[in-house]
Motif scaffolding. Structure first.
Motif, PDB file in Angstrom:
ATOM      1  N   GLY A   1       0.793  -1.219   0.000  1.00  0.00           N
ATOM      2  CA  GLY A   1       0.000   0.000   0.000  1.00  0.00           C
ATOM      3  C   GLY A   1       0.827   1.270   0.000  1.00  0.00           C
ATOM      4  O   GLY A   1       0.299   2.368  -0.161  1.00  0.00           O
ATOM      5  N   TRP A   2       2.130   1.161   0.159  1.00  0.00           N
ATOM      6  CA  TRP A   2       2.987   2.331   0.236  1.00  0.00           C
ATOM      7  C   TRP A   2       3.517   2.675  -1.146  1.00  0.00           C
ATOM      8  O   TRP A   2       3.673   1.815  -2.015  1.00  0.00           O
ATOM      9  N   MET A   3       3.825   3.942  -1.395  1.00  0.00           N
ATOM     10  CA  MET A   3       4.262   4.378  -2.723  1.00  0.00           C
ATOM     11  C   MET A   3       5.544   3.687  -3.201  1.00  0.00           C
ATOM     12  O   MET A   3       5.749   3.525  -4.397  1.00  0.00           O
ATOM     13  N   MET A   4       6.402   3.276  -2.277  1.00  0.00           N
ATOM     14  CA  MET A   4       7.655   2.626  -2.682  1.00  0.00           C
ATOM     15  C   MET A   4       7.402   1.307  -3.397  1.00  0.00           C
ATOM     16  O   MET A   4       8.242   0.828  -4.158  1.00  0.00           O
ATOM     17  N   PHE A   5       6.228   0.707  -3.168  1.00  0.00           N
ATOM     18  CA  PHE A   5       5.891  -0.531  -3.871  1.00  0.00           C
ATOM     19  C   PHE A   5       5.872  -0.292  -5.379  1.00  0.00           C
ATOM     20  O   PHE A   5       6.279  -1.144  -6.159  1.00  0.00           O
ATOM     21  N   GLN A   6       5.414   0.897  -5.800  1.00  0.00           N
ATOM     22  CA  GLN A   6       5.379   1.221  -7.231  1.00  0.00           C
ATOM     23  C   GLN A   6       6.796   1.274  -7.804  1.00  0.00           C
ATOM     24  O   GLN A   6       7.038   0.849  -8.933  1.00  0.00           O
TER      25      GLN A   6
END
Length: 70
Positions: free
Chosen positions: A9-14
């Motif tokens: 769910g965190w932006m770093m996953f992208q």
């Protein structure tokens, strides 16, 4: 081989998923890495991870249980 200790769910996953576009292999890990402090380092070693990203808080938490980090 890239591994980031993050939630999906965190932006770093992208950023992690976008590493696939460069031809990198990504590693995902399900479960708490704090149940057994050395488990994450075993995964990194066993799979040959070359890029590992995590937070300072995780390092702080495991430093109590892993003397080689002190």
């Amino acid at each position: 081989m890239v591994m980031l200790l993050i939630t999906s769910g965190w932006m770093m996953f992208q950023y992690l998923v976008s590493a696939l576009a460069t031809g990198a292999t990504i590693v995902t890990y399900e479960g708490s890495p704090l149940k057994r402090a050395e488990s994450m380092w075993e995964v990194i070693d066993d799979l040959g991870v070359t890029v590992f990203g995590t937070s300072a808080k995780y390092i702080e938490q495991i430093s109590v249980n892993l003397p080689f980090l002190q």
